[in-house]
Design a protein around this motif. Structure first.
Motif, PDB file in Angstrom:
ATOM      1  N   GLU A  83      -4.309   7.838   5.098  1.00 44.49           N
ATOM      2  CA  GLU A  83      -4.119   6.889   4.000  1.00 44.49           C
ATOM      3  C   GLU A  83      -2.630   6.541   3.875  1.00 44.49           C
ATOM      4  O   GLU A  83      -1.785   7.421   3.920  1.00 44.49           O
ATOM      5  CB  GLU A  83      -4.664   7.524   2.701  1.00 44.49           C
ATOM      6  CG  GLU A  83      -4.312   6.833   1.412  1.00 44.49           C
ATOM      7  CD  GLU A  83      -4.678   5.361   1.374  1.00 44.49           C
ATOM      8  OE1 GLU A  83      -5.795   4.997   1.781  1.00 44.49           O
ATOM      9  OE2 GLU A  83      -3.805   4.555   0.962  1.00 44.49           O
ATOM     10  N   MET A  84      -2.336   5.249   3.723  1.00 43.06           N
ATOM     11  CA  MET A  84      -0.946   4.783   3.629  1.00 43.06           C
ATOM     12  C   MET A  84      -0.267   5.146   2.320  1.00 43.06           C
ATOM     13  O   MET A  84       0.950   5.220   2.241  1.00 43.06           O
ATOM     14  CB  MET A  84      -0.905   3.261   3.763  1.00 43.06           C
ATOM     15  CG  MET A  84      -0.938   2.751   5.167  1.00 43.06           C
ATOM     16  SD  MET A  84      -0.741   0.951   5.176  1.00 43.06           S
ATOM     17  CE  MET A  84       1.047   0.822   5.064  1.00 43.06           C
ATOM     18  N   VAL A 105      -0.571   9.082  14.383  1.00 40.64           N
ATOM     19  CA  VAL A 105      -0.931  10.372  13.775  1.00 40.64           C
ATOM     20  C   VAL A 105      -1.488  11.313  14.848  1.00 40.64           C
ATOM     21  O   VAL A 105      -2.200  10.891  15.766  1.00 40.64           O
ATOM     22  CB  VAL A 105      -1.937  10.166  12.611  1.00 40.64           C
ATOM     23  CG1 VAL A 105      -3.243   9.559  13.072  1.00 40.64           C
ATOM     24  CG2 VAL A 105      -2.196  11.469  11.861  1.00 40.64           C
ATOM     25  N   ASN A 106      -1.132  12.588  14.726  1.00 41.01           N
ATOM     26  CA  ASN A 106      -1.495  13.565  15.746  1.00 41.01           C
ATOM     27  C   ASN A 106      -2.909  14.102  15.498  1.00 41.01           C
ATOM     28  O   ASN A 106      -3.097  15.129  14.871  1.00 41.01           O
ATOM     29  CB  ASN A 106      -0.460  14.708  15.730  1.00 41.01           C
ATOM     30  CG  ASN A 106      -0.677  15.683  16.862  1.00 41.01           C
ATOM     31  OD1 ASN A 106      -1.382  15.381  17.833  1.00 41.01           O
ATOM     32  ND2 ASN A 106      -0.098  16.857  16.743  1.00 41.01           N
ATOM     33  N   TYR A 123       0.794  -1.248   0.000  1.00 40.56           N
ATOM     34  CA  TYR A 123       0.000   0.000   0.000  1.00 40.56           C
ATOM     35  C   TYR A 123       0.820   1.289   0.000  1.00 40.56           C
ATOM     36  O   TYR A 123       0.308   2.328  -0.395  1.00 40.56           O
ATOM     37  CB  TYR A 123      -0.923   0.027   1.226  1.00 40.56           C
ATOM     38  CG  TYR A 123      -1.719  -1.253   1.382  1.00 40.56           C
ATOM     39  CD1 TYR A 123      -2.748  -1.548   0.492  1.00 40.56           C
ATOM     40  CD2 TYR A 123      -1.424  -2.173   2.379  1.00 40.56           C
ATOM     41  CE1 TYR A 123      -3.466  -2.726   0.611  1.00 40.56           C
ATOM     42  CE2 TYR A 123      -2.143  -3.356   2.501  1.00 40.56           C
ATOM     43  CZ  TYR A 123      -3.156  -3.632   1.622  1.00 40.56           C
ATOM     44  OH  TYR A 123      -3.859  -4.794   1.736  1.00 40.56           O
ATOM     45  N   ASN A 124       2.065   1.226   0.491  1.00 44.59           N
ATOM     46  CA  ASN A 124       2.764   2.506   0.715  1.00 44.59           C
ATOM     47  C   ASN A 124       3.664   2.926  -0.446  1.00 44.59           C
ATOM     48  O   ASN A 124       4.573   3.715  -0.284  1.00 44.59           O
ATOM     49  CB  ASN A 124       3.559   2.457   2.029  1.00 44.59           C
ATOM     50  CG  ASN A 124       4.706   1.455   1.978  1.00 44.59           C
ATOM     51  OD1 ASN A 124       4.973   0.856   0.935  1.00 44.59           O
ATOM     52  ND2 ASN A 124       5.383   1.281   3.103  1.00 44.59           N
ATOM     53  N   GLN A 125       3.365   2.417  -1.645  1.00 45.48           N
ATOM     54  CA  GLN A 125       4.183   2.778  -2.800  1.00 45.48           C
ATOM     55  C   GLN A 125       3.879   4.207  -3.238  1.00 45.48           C
ATOM     56  O   GLN A 125       2.752   4.663  -3.160  1.00 45.48           O
ATOM     57  CB  GLN A 125       3.884   1.834  -3.964  1.00 45.48           C
ATOM     58  CG  GLN A 125       4.034   0.379  -3.606  1.00 45.48           C
ATOM     59  CD  GLN A 125       3.464  -0.513  -4.693  1.00 45.48           C
ATOM     60  OE1 GLN A 125       4.039  -0.633  -5.761  1.00 45.48           O
ATOM     61  NE2 GLN A 125       2.324  -1.124  -4.431  1.00 45.48           N
ATOM     62  N   ASN A 146      -0.781  11.309   5.229  1.00 47.11           N
ATOM     63  CA  ASN A 146      -0.063  10.086   4.854  1.00 47.11           C
ATOM     64  C   ASN A 146       0.723   9.603   6.074  1.00 47.11           C
ATOM     65  O   ASN A 146       1.946   9.658   6.114  1.00 47.11           O
ATOM     66  CB  ASN A 146       0.861  10.414   3.663  1.00 47.11           C
ATOM     67  CG  ASN A 146       1.568   9.186   3.120  1.00 47.11           C
ATOM     68  OD1 ASN A 146       2.717   9.261   2.714  1.00 47.11           O
ATOM     69  ND2 ASN A 146       0.897   8.041   3.129  1.00 47.11           N
ATOM     70  N   GLU A 147      -0.034   9.171   7.098  1.00 50.86           N
ATOM     71  CA  GLU A 147       0.606   8.818   8.368  1.00 50.86           C
ATOM     72  C   GLU A 147       0.030   7.527   8.939  1.00 50.86           C
ATOM     73  O   GLU A 147      -1.008   7.045   8.501  1.00 50.86           O
ATOM     74  CB  GLU A 147       0.416   9.963   9.369  1.00 50.86           C
ATOM     75  CG  GLU A 147       1.202  11.209   8.941  1.00 50.86           C
ATOM     76  CD  GLU A 147       1.187  12.286  10.000  1.00 50.86           C
ATOM     77  OE1 GLU A 147       1.565  11.972  11.151  1.00 50.86           O
ATOM     78  OE2 GLU A 147       0.796  13.416   9.680  1.00 50.86           O
ATOM     79  N   ASP A 148       0.734   7.035   9.965  1.00 50.10           N
ATOM     80  CA  ASP A 148       0.315   5.820  10.656  1.00 50.10           C
ATOM     81  C   ASP A 148      -0.835   6.183  11.604  1.00 50.10           C
ATOM     82  O   ASP A 148      -0.695   7.088  12.438  1.00 50.10           O
ATOM     83  CB  ASP A 148       1.528   5.287  11.440  1.00 50.10           C
ATOM     84  CG  ASP A 148       1.233   3.972  12.158  1.00 50.10           C
ATOM     85  OD1 ASP A 148       0.044   3.671  12.427  1.00 50.10           O
ATOM     86  OD2 ASP A 148       2.199   3.260  12.465  1.00 50.10           O
TER      87      ASP A 148
END
Ligand SMILES: [Zn+2]
Length: 260
Positions: free
Chosen positions: A100-101, A125-126, A27-29, A119-121
């Motif tokens: 979204e990854m 994510v904050n 997913y993270n491409q 684009n964060e975990d």
């Protein structure tokens, strides 16, 4: 590929789970390969109308359980892809955030729809706890190695009285029973957990949510559902009730739960 069923909650899961790096690399491409693939015969951009139709259907169902106006509602879509569901909610005046990854999908949603896409975990994510009225997870939970952990995390972000909506393939649909392990939603490395009513109840209740409903719907005929969702509400309700009576091949599960 090998799937097993949990004796306790009846979730079906890939065993052993692939290593995290193998899952993330799908997913993270930094390109569109996951979203536009000739190999998988999938094109999220060509399929946009189809996705919009199903987004409108989700929103139609959501309004039964989220009784306040969507205008100014704060919405988080976890695993929002290119942002179609959020764009439909944004048109209704909701304040939308996506996580979204895929960096490619985040850029697409930001540029095309002006969405806030992070684009964060999701675990780090904050975002402000208890700040969202609605959290959406559409065809995402089946991709997670740790659904329970993620649903608990999302619950901390939900306001009291807020609604979590989960859509996912339905592991006891007629298609699933008919095709067994050849069912098209057994996708090794991608679909790690497949849910029925009992297991989706389990994961939501474990997070402290109160399940409002678990329903089944026709996921593949989403364009037809889109047409239903675009009709005036009373007509749509009649059409929906008709459809639920006559269509038994529902392969999607949609669940709504509230944070007490
Ligand atoms: Zn279990």
């Amino acid at each position: 590929m090998h799937y097993v069923q949990c004796d306790n909650c009846s979730v079906v899961y890939q065993h052993p789970l692939p290593p995290p790096i193998a899952i993330e690399s799908i997913y993270n491409q930094n390109n569109s390969d996951y979203f536009i693939s000739e190999v998988k015969n999938s094109n999220f951009l060509e399929g946009e109308n189809w996705l919009r139709g199903s987004a409108q259907f989700f929103i139609f169902r959501l309004q039964k359980y989220y009784r306040k106006p969507l205008q100014d509602a704060s919405v988080l879509d976890f695993g929002c892809g290119t942002g179609i569901v959020l764009d439909e909610l944004q048109k209704l005046g909701a304040q939308c955030t996506g996580v979204e990854m895929s960096p490619w999908a985040c850029r697409y949603g930001r540029e095309r729809f002006g969405l806030t896409m992070l684009n964060e975990d999701i675990m780090t994510v904050n975002l402000v706890p208890e700040s969202f009225d609605i959290i959406v997870m559409s065809h995402v939970i089946e991709h997670l190695p740790n659904p329970s952990l993620i649903v608990s995390r999302l619950t901390t972000l939900l306001k009291r009285g807020g609604i979590l909506m989960i859509c996912t393939p339905y592991s006891e649909s007629i298609g699933a029973r008919l095709f067994g392990k050849k069912w098209l939603y057994y996708l090794p490395n991608e679909h790690l957990h497949l849910f029925n009513d009992r297991s989706i109840h389990h994961v939501m209740e474990h997070a402290g949510l109160s399940v409002r409903t678990v329903e089944h719907y026709l996921w593949r005929k989403r364009s037809a559902m889109g047409a239903v969702a675009r009709l005036p509400i009373s007509l749509a309700r009649t059409a929906w009730q008709g459809a639920t009576q006559f269509v038994s091949a529902k392969d999607g599960l949609i669940a709504f739960a509230a944070k007490p």
